[in-house]
Design a protein around this motif. Sequence first.
Motif, PDB file in Angstrom:
ATOM      1  N   VAL A 119       0.837  -1.204   0.000  1.00 37.60           N
ATOM      2  CA  VAL A 119       0.000   0.000   0.000  1.00 37.60           C
ATOM      3  C   VAL A 119       0.872   1.255   0.000  1.00 37.60           C
ATOM      4  CG1 VAL A 119      -1.638   1.340   1.380  1.00 37.60           C
ATOM      5  CG2 VAL A 119      -2.009  -1.092   1.046  1.00 37.60           C
ATOM      6  N   PHE A 120       1.989   1.220   0.721  1.00 40.32           N
ATOM      7  CA  PHE A 120       2.918   2.353   0.734  1.00 40.32           C
ATOM      8  C   PHE A 120       3.492   2.589  -0.667  1.00 40.32           C
ATOM      9  CE2 PHE A 120       7.130   4.248   1.182  1.00 40.32           C
ATOM     10  CZ  PHE A 120       6.853   5.341   1.992  1.00 40.32           C
ATOM     11  N   ILE A 121       3.904   1.504  -1.347  1.00 36.23           N
ATOM     12  CA  ILE A 121       4.447   1.626  -2.705  1.00 36.23           C
ATOM     13  C   ILE A 121       3.376   2.139  -3.666  1.00 36.23           C
ATOM     14  CG2 ILE A 121       5.385   0.324  -4.662  1.00 36.23           C
ATOM     15  CD1 ILE A 121       6.713  -1.528  -2.604  1.00 36.23           C
ATOM     16  N   PHE A 122       2.151   1.624  -3.505  1.00 35.39           N
ATOM     17  CA  PHE A 122       1.039   2.086  -4.329  1.00 35.39           C
ATOM     18  C   PHE A 122       0.844   3.596  -4.167  1.00 35.39           C
ATOM     19  CE2 PHE A 122      -3.551   3.073  -4.623  1.00 35.39           C
ATOM     20  CZ  PHE A 122      -3.781   2.720  -5.942  1.00 35.39           C
ATOM     21  N   GLY A 123       0.827   4.072  -2.919  1.00 38.65           N
ATOM     22  CA  GLY A 123       0.667   5.503  -2.673  1.00 38.65           C
ATOM     23  C   GLY A 123       1.847   6.307  -3.197  1.00 38.65           C
ATOM     24  N   LEU A 124       3.065   5.795  -3.009  1.00 44.23           N
ATOM     25  CA  LEU A 124       4.280   6.482  -3.459  1.00 44.23           C
ATOM     26  C   LEU A 124       4.256   6.696  -4.967  1.00 44.23           C
ATOM     27  CD1 LEU A 124       7.236   7.426  -2.670  1.00 44.23           C
ATOM     28  CD2 LEU A 124       7.951   5.141  -3.358  1.00 44.23           C
ATOM     29  N   THR A 125       3.962   5.622  -5.715  1.00 45.37           N
ATOM     30  CA  THR A 125       3.975   5.714  -7.175  1.00 45.37           C
ATOM     31  C   THR A 125       2.791   6.525  -7.698  1.00 45.37           C
ATOM     32  OG1 THR A 125       2.910   3.530  -7.231  1.00 45.37           O
ATOM     33  CG2 THR A 125       5.292   3.599  -7.524  1.00 45.37           C
ATOM     34  N   LEU A 126       1.658   6.450  -7.001  1.00 46.25           N
ATOM     35  CA  LEU A 126       0.505   7.256  -7.402  1.00 46.25           C
ATOM     36  C   LEU A 126       0.802   8.743  -7.229  1.00 46.25           C
ATOM     37  CD1 LEU A 126      -2.464   7.407  -8.306  1.00 46.25           C
ATOM     38  CD2 LEU A 126      -3.111   7.239  -5.894  1.00 46.25           C
ATOM     39  N   GLY A 127       1.390   9.104  -6.081  1.00 47.71           N
ATOM     40  CA  GLY A 127       1.766  10.495  -5.849  1.00 47.71           C
ATOM     41  C   GLY A 127       2.776  10.986  -6.874  1.00 47.71           C
ATOM     42  N   CYS A 128       3.725  10.118  -7.215  1.00 50.28           N
ATOM     43  CA  CYS A 128       4.751  10.463  -8.208  1.00 50.28           C
ATOM     44  C   CYS A 128       4.109  10.692  -9.577  1.00 50.28           C
ATOM     45  CB  CYS A 128       5.785   9.346  -8.269  1.00 50.28           C
ATOM     46  SG  CYS A 128       7.165   9.683  -9.394  1.00 50.28           S
ATOM     47  N   LEU A 129       3.187   9.815  -9.964  1.00 47.86           N
ATOM     48  CA  LEU A 129       2.559   9.938 -11.277  1.00 47.86           C
ATOM     49  C   LEU A 129       1.661  11.170 -11.338  1.00 47.86           C
ATOM     50  CD1 LEU A 129       2.354   8.521 -14.014  1.00 47.86           C
ATOM     51  CD2 LEU A 129       0.375   7.271 -13.143  1.00 47.86           C
ATOM     52  N   GLU A 130       0.962  11.476 -10.233  1.00 43.50           N
ATOM     53  CA  GLU A 130       0.079  12.646 -10.228  1.00 43.50           C
ATOM     54  C   GLU A 130       0.862  13.952 -10.345  1.00 43.50           C
ATOM     55  OE1 GLU A 130      -2.370  12.384  -6.765  1.00 43.50           O
ATOM     56  OE2 GLU A 130      -3.778  10.982  -7.686  1.00 43.50           O
ATOM     57  N   VAL A 131       1.880  14.120  -9.502  1.00 42.13           N
ATOM     58  CA  VAL A 131       2.668  15.349  -9.552  1.00 42.13           C
ATOM     59  C   VAL A 131       3.500  15.402 -10.834  1.00 42.13           C
ATOM     60  CG1 VAL A 131       4.533  16.646  -8.470  1.00 42.13           C
ATOM     61  CG2 VAL A 131       2.726  15.702  -7.071  1.00 42.13           C
ATOM     62  N   GLY A 132       4.062  14.243 -11.235  1.00 42.99           N
ATOM     63  CA  GLY A 132       4.825  14.195 -12.477  1.00 42.99           C
ATOM     64  C   GLY A 132       3.975  14.572 -13.670  1.00 42.99           C
ATOM     65  N   GLY A 133       2.737  14.086 -13.700  1.00 41.45           N
ATOM     66  CA  GLY A 133       1.831  14.441 -14.779  1.00 41.45           C
ATOM     67  C   GLY A 133       1.507  15.924 -14.778  1.00 41.45           C
ATOM     68  N   ASN A 134       1.321  16.497 -13.577  1.00 40.23           N
ATOM     69  CA  ASN A 134       1.046  17.935 -13.484  1.00 40.23           C
ATOM     70  C   ASN A 134       2.243  18.772 -13.931  1.00 40.23           C
ATOM     71  OD1 ASN A 134      -1.675  18.192 -12.531  1.00 40.23           O
ATOM     72  ND2 ASN A 134      -1.019  17.377 -10.562  1.00 40.23           N
ATOM     73  N   LEU A 135       3.441  18.357 -13.541  1.00 40.71           N
ATOM     74  CA  LEU A 135       4.646  19.072 -13.966  1.00 40.71           C
ATOM     75  C   LEU A 135       4.804  19.015 -15.483  1.00 40.71           C
ATOM     76  CD1 LEU A 135       7.177  17.905 -11.218  1.00 40.71           C
ATOM     77  CD2 LEU A 135       6.396  20.248 -11.592  1.00 40.71           C
ATOM     78  N   TYR A 136       4.608  17.838 -16.027  1.00 46.07           N
ATOM     79  CA  TYR A 136       4.740  17.663 -17.475  1.00 46.07           C
ATOM     80  C   TYR A 136       3.644  18.433 -18.215  1.00 46.07           C
ATOM     81  CZ  TYR A 136       5.113  15.262 -21.979  1.00 46.07           C
ATOM     82  OH  TYR A 136       5.251  14.966 -23.317  1.00 46.07           O
ATOM     83  N   GLY A 137       2.411  18.395 -17.687  1.00 45.30           N
ATOM     84  CA  GLY A 137       1.320  19.138 -18.304  1.00 45.30           C
ATOM     85  C   GLY A 137       1.559  20.642 -18.270  1.00 45.30           C
ATOM     86  N   ALA A 138       2.078  21.152 -17.133  1.00 51.02           N
ATOM     87  CA  ALA A 138       2.379  22.585 -17.028  1.00 51.02           C
ATOM     88  C   ALA A 138       3.492  22.976 -17.998  1.00 51.02           C
ATOM     89  CB  ALA A 138       2.782  22.927 -15.595  1.00 51.02           C
ATOM     90  N   TYR A 139       4.463  22.076 -18.170  1.00 52.14           N
ATOM     91  CA  TYR A 139       5.546  22.312 -19.141  1.00 52.14           C
ATOM     92  C   TYR A 139       4.986  22.418 -20.556  1.00 52.14           C
ATOM     93  CZ  TYR A 139       9.213  20.955 -22.424  1.00 52.14           C
ATOM     94  OH  TYR A 139      10.051  20.893 -23.507  1.00 52.14           O
ATOM     95  N   LEU A 140       4.066  21.520 -20.918  1.00 47.40           N
ATOM     96  CA  LEU A 140       3.471  21.549 -22.253  1.00 47.40           C
ATOM     97  C   LEU A 140       2.611  22.790 -22.449  1.00 47.40           C
ATOM     98  CD1 LEU A 140       2.433  17.800 -22.758  1.00 47.40           C
ATOM     99  CD2 LEU A 140       4.429  18.989 -23.683  1.00 47.40           C
ATOM    100  N   GLU A 141       1.888  23.199 -21.395  1.00 50.23           N
ATOM    101  CA  GLU A 141       1.107  24.436 -21.474  1.00 50.23           C
ATOM    102  C   GLU A 141       2.000  25.623 -21.822  1.00 50.23           C
ATOM    103  OE1 GLU A 141      -2.978  24.646 -18.904  1.00 50.23           O
ATOM    104  OE2 GLU A 141      -1.146  25.386 -17.982  1.00 50.23           O
TER     105      GLU A 141
END
Length: 400
Positions: A123-145
């Motif tokens: 569950v810790f790994i699930f949360g860790l990778t989910l948090g990484c993907l969410e923030v990573g996606g936001n960073l990448y999306g803001a970069y593309l914007e």
Amino acid sequence: MNTDIKVSAVATSSSSLKSADTLKVRRLEIWAARFAFLMAGFSIAAWAPIVPFIKEGLGLTHLELSRVILMMSAGSLLGMLLTGLAMRTFSVRAVLVSAAAALALSLVALTTLPGVSALSGLVFIFGLTLGCLEVGGNLYGAYLEKRYAIPLLPSLHGCYSLGEIVALAAITVLLLMNLTLLMAIFLPLLALLVFTVLSLSRVHVHDVESADEPLLAIPRGTVILIALTAALVYMVEGGMLDWSALFMIESHGLSKDVAGSGYIVVVITMALGRFSGARLVTRFGIFPVLCTSVGLGALALAFLSFKPQLPLMYLTFAVLGFSIANVMPLCISLAAREGSMSATAAISAVSTAGYVALILGPALIGTVAEFSSLSFSFISLSVLVLCLIPGILYVRRRFI
């Protein structure tokens, strides 16, 4: 003369090919961001049906299950904080692909109902990778914007909502077909993971942020107001997730089987709102949309507290979902362009504030309801949300 014409024709043809190549790259990069958000939305929604299986299969008490869920929250927060650092050390593609793959593996592993000790780690790994993907996606999306000068984050968050809807629909249908929980999650997840990895493999951005500001910088300036806006609105979303079903039961005596229909309406209208967000921002501007969204959401939440008739209640849920849909993506977009902090630190701060509110908000709502009522909790929260509008107008001064 003929030579000049030929040279001009060759130059025009070369320019057209270059433009076509640029457009192709743009489409591939945007699709990669869409699949990252789809993957994150699917995974968080797929976690919901696993919880009762884990509780019953392992014989956990409510307290023991709460401790397990707390591990997911801790992992998510850590993942959110470390994502920017990981993207500076490795490439954007490597971080997002690794997070998506590890997220899928941990989700599938959870369906096998491991022992309690292994469960906490997974569950810790699930949360860790989910948090990484969410923030990573936001960073990448803001970069593309910023790179393409288009309002992209609202539709990307729409993909997150679409991922939630797909997960709820697909897993429910497959379970009704008498498939095991493992297969009901594994089959759609595998297909989504393949498309996500293939799309992300085309991404060649190595660093979305080159600033030297520490990742864990404390939010400052107007980023504090942006983070507060994201937090309170995410608290509303968390309140609907955890308390709307109980509110429907208390106010209209609905059965448990259909009490969650209110939140389903919220999720669907949030998806619709996010996919139309770019058009709204282009037509009216980011701050008018943000102020209207916050004000309309606060009024809808207050109206719910008066327990209207069932048709009006569903309509109010729809208005609430549509109104709060674009607040978080717009806050992230503003944080990335605000200027007093690096985009990485600002986006991480806003995302983390929102996620903390999503976790702690429902508990706070329940605590207030324990001493009063859910209606009082909702109307109190609506007042706080309405008070965000002066802060948003103050933030607007930095962008004029």
